[in-house]
Design a protein around this motif. Sequence first.
Motif, PDB file in Angstrom:
ATOM      1  N   GLY A   1       0.732  -1.248   0.176  1.00 47.13           N
ATOM      2  CA  GLY A   1      -0.152  -0.175   0.105  1.00 47.13           C
ATOM      3  C   GLY A   1       0.953   1.216  -0.006  1.00 47.13           C
ATOM      4  O   GLY A   1       2.123   1.313  -0.470  1.00 47.13           O
ATOM      5  N   VAL A   2       0.255   2.252   0.534  1.00 44.71           N
ATOM      6  CA  VAL A   2       0.943   3.420   0.480  1.00 44.71           C
ATOM      7  C   VAL A   2       1.202   4.251   1.867  1.00 44.71           C
ATOM      8  O   VAL A   2       0.042   4.095   2.661  1.00 44.71           O
ATOM      9  N   VAL A   3       2.398   4.589   2.349  1.00 38.08           N
ATOM     10  CA  VAL A   3       2.406   4.997   3.563  1.00 38.08           C
ATOM     11  C   VAL A   3       1.992   6.388   3.720  1.00 38.08           C
ATOM     12  O   VAL A   3       2.191   7.486   3.089  1.00 38.08           O
ATOM     13  N   ARG A   4       0.700   6.413   4.595  1.00 35.97           N
ATOM     14  CA  ARG A   4       0.156   7.915   4.512  1.00 35.97           C
ATOM     15  C   ARG A   4       0.809   8.604   5.835  1.00 35.97           C
ATOM     16  O   ARG A   4       0.772   9.895   5.894  1.00 35.97           O
ATOM     17  N   LYS A   5       1.218   7.996   7.175  1.00 39.12           N
ATOM     18  CA  LYS A   5       1.608   8.791   7.990  1.00 39.12           C
ATOM     19  C   LYS A   5       2.855   8.025   8.849  1.00 39.12           C
ATOM     20  O   LYS A   5       2.637   6.704   8.730  1.00 39.12           O
ATOM     21  N   ILE A   6       3.873   8.634   9.110  1.00 44.26           N
ATOM     22  CA  ILE A   6       4.880   8.210  10.065  1.00 44.26           C
ATOM     23  C   ILE A   6       4.656   8.938  11.357  1.00 44.26           C
ATOM     24  O   ILE A   6       4.709  10.133  11.532  1.00 44.26           O
ATOM     25  N   LEU A   7       4.298   8.154  12.495  1.00 41.85           N
ATOM     26  CA  LEU A   7       3.836   8.785  13.549  1.00 41.85           C
ATOM     27  C   LEU A   7       4.769   8.875  14.580  1.00 41.85           C
ATOM     28  O   LEU A   7       4.767   9.246  15.829  1.00 41.85           O
ATOM     29  N   VAL A   8       6.285   8.662  14.478  1.00 42.54           N
ATOM     30  CA  VAL A   8       7.343   8.429  15.271  1.00 42.54           C
ATOM     31  C   VAL A   8       8.642   9.419  14.855  1.00 42.54           C
ATOM     32  O   VAL A   8       8.777   9.055  13.351  1.00 42.54           O
ATOM     33  N   ALA A   9       9.092   9.881  15.633  1.00 44.73           N
ATOM     34  CA  ALA A   9      10.455  10.672  14.955  1.00 44.73           C
ATOM     35  C   ALA A   9      11.570   9.865  15.109  1.00 44.73           C
ATOM     36  O   ALA A   9      11.529   8.982  15.886  1.00 44.73           O
ATOM     37  N   ASN A  10      12.623  10.159  14.183  1.00 43.20           N
ATOM     38  CA  ASN A  10      13.670   9.239  14.071  1.00 43.20           C
ATOM     39  C   ASN A  10      14.362   9.409  15.447  1.00 43.20           C
ATOM     40  O   ASN A  10      14.561  10.511  16.184  1.00 43.20           O
ATOM     41  N   GLY A  11      14.804   8.381  16.276  1.00 38.49           N
ATOM     42  CA  GLY A  11      15.628   8.183  17.462  1.00 38.49           C
ATOM     43  C   GLY A  11      15.003   8.235  18.638  1.00 38.49           C
ATOM     44  O   GLY A  11      15.250   8.253  19.904  1.00 38.49           O
ATOM     45  N   GLU A  12      13.562   8.178  18.569  1.00 40.40           N
ATOM     46  CA  GLU A  12      12.781   8.525  19.370  1.00 40.40           C
ATOM     47  C   GLU A  12      12.412   7.025  20.273  1.00 40.40           C
ATOM     48  O   GLU A  12      12.252   5.915  19.673  1.00 40.40           O
ATOM     49  N   PRO A  13      12.300   7.258  21.739  1.00 37.72           N
ATOM     50  CA  PRO A  13      11.999   5.851  22.204  1.00 37.72           C
ATOM     51  C   PRO A  13      10.502   5.300  22.015  1.00 37.72           C
ATOM     52  O   PRO A  13       9.709   6.373  21.890  1.00 37.72           O
ATOM     53  N   ILE A  14      10.479   4.018  21.694  1.00 43.90           N
ATOM     54  CA  ILE A  14       8.876   3.648  21.639  1.00 43.90           C
ATOM     55  C   ILE A  14       8.550   2.521  22.571  1.00 43.90           C
ATOM     56  O   ILE A  14       9.348   2.013  23.242  1.00 43.90           O
ATOM     57  N   GLU A  15       7.278   2.532  22.762  1.00 42.96           N
ATOM     58  CA  GLU A  15       6.663   1.369  23.663  1.00 42.96           C
ATOM     59  C   GLU A  15       6.085   0.157  22.682  1.00 42.96           C
ATOM     60  O   GLU A  15       5.872   0.335  21.635  1.00 42.96           O
ATOM     61  N   TYR A  16       5.992  -0.696  23.399  1.00 39.30           N
ATOM     62  CA  TYR A  16       5.010  -2.289  22.906  1.00 39.30           C
ATOM     63  C   TYR A  16       3.749  -1.964  22.494  1.00 39.30           C
ATOM     64  O   TYR A  16       3.106  -1.112  23.211  1.00 39.30           O
ATOM     65  N   GLY A  17       3.536  -2.027  21.250  1.00 39.42           N
ATOM     66  CA  GLY A  17       2.282  -1.719  20.691  1.00 39.42           C
ATOM     67  C   GLY A  17       1.961  -0.392  20.224  1.00 39.42           C
ATOM     68  O   GLY A  17       0.905  -0.128  19.780  1.00 39.42           O
ATOM     69  N   GLN A  18       2.817   0.493  20.252  1.00 37.85           N
ATOM     70  CA  GLN A  18       2.850   1.836  19.782  1.00 37.85           C
ATOM     71  C   GLN A  18       2.602   1.849  18.328  1.00 37.85           C
ATOM     72  O   GLN A  18       3.422   1.336  17.786  1.00 37.85           O
ATOM     73  N   VAL A  19       1.491   2.683  17.740  1.00 38.96           N
ATOM     74  CA  VAL A  19       1.693   2.811  16.289  1.00 38.96           C
ATOM     75  C   VAL A  19       2.493   3.669  15.610  1.00 38.96           C
ATOM     76  O   VAL A  19       2.915   4.941  16.180  1.00 38.96           O
ATOM     77  N   LEU A  20       3.343   2.976  14.718  1.00 36.60           N
ATOM     78  CA  LEU A  20       4.338   3.588  14.061  1.00 36.60           C
ATOM     79  C   LEU A  20       4.038   4.257  12.745  1.00 36.60           C
ATOM     80  O   LEU A  20       4.619   5.381  12.545  1.00 36.60           O
ATOM     81  N   PHE A  21       3.176   3.352  12.156  1.00 31.50           N
ATOM     82  CA  PHE A  21       3.046   4.029  10.716  1.00 31.50           C
ATOM     83  C   PHE A  21       1.597   3.766  10.428  1.00 31.50           C
ATOM     84  O   PHE A  21       0.872   2.708  11.131  1.00 31.50           O
ATOM     85  N   LEU A  22       0.975   4.442   9.482  1.00 32.66           N
ATOM     86  CA  LEU A  22      -0.585   4.232   8.763  1.00 32.66           C
ATOM     87  C   LEU A  22      -0.309   4.024   7.334  1.00 32.66           C
ATOM     88  O   LEU A  22       0.349   4.820   6.669  1.00 32.66           O
ATOM     89  N   ILE A  23      -0.810   2.781   6.945  1.00 29.56           N
ATOM     90  CA  ILE A  23      -0.624   2.459   5.508  1.00 29.56           C
ATOM     91  C   ILE A  23      -2.005   2.090   4.941  1.00 29.56           C
ATOM     92  O   ILE A  23      -2.549   1.602   5.531  1.00 29.56           O
ATOM     93  N   GLU A  24      -2.101   2.872   3.691  1.00 27.22           N
ATOM     94  CA  GLU A  24      -3.430   2.619   3.070  1.00 27.22           C
ATOM     95  C   GLU A  24      -3.199   1.456   2.100  1.00 27.22           C
ATOM     96  O   GLU A  24      -2.387   1.723   1.310  1.00 27.22           O
ATOM     97  N   PRO A  25      -3.946   0.469   2.489  1.00 27.21           N
ATOM     98  CA  PRO A  25      -3.705  -0.666   1.658  1.00 27.21           C
ATOM     99  C   PRO A  25      -4.258  -0.538   0.245  1.00 27.21           C
ATOM    100  O   PRO A  25      -4.857   0.205  -0.126  1.00 27.21           O
TER     101      PRO A  25
END
Length: 173
Positions: free
Chosen positions: A148-172
């Motif tokens: 699909g198409v990457v519509r949103k990247i929700l995390v900044a480069n180098g940022e700490p993330i948690e388990y289950g955190q949404v990273l990308f939104l992809i339009e199939p």
Amino acid sequence: MNAKELKSILQALQEHEVSELTLETPDYKLTIKRGGEVQYVAAPAPVVIQPPAVAPAAQPVSHAPVATPAPTPAAAPAATPAPKVETPKEDTSKYVEVKAPIVGTFYRAPSPDAEPFVKEGDTVKKGQVLCIIEAMKLMNEIESEVSGVVRKILVANGEPIEYGQVLFLIEPA
């Protein structure tokens, strides 16, 4: 680190009779010593030092009658915050959420000077690498679950993330 992860670490220490453990990540440093001492230091937190409070100067004692001051009016209530303006949110139900399978640090590119794996608007195929999550000095490639198409990247480069955190939104596709 959440409570479940900490509990499993403590259980493993007890089962294997480990007397001391130090776990260090870019986000925190955890030191556990047998006998109850636990030290947790968050790495990026700034140290704030408060100056010591100054005691008020001593007032001379007077035996003359002192007039009691008139009562002061109650302090005005704190300013109420401005009402939140609800911005209409984009309908994301049509997108596939790519979630973090582990806790770690999010990286958009394989190295600091390399191009990111994907950008918003890029077309991706199922199995294509979207990012890297570093966890305990191991680099884990996160692949797209759909084409699909990457519509949103929700995390900044180098940022700490948690388990289950949404990273990308992809339009199939």
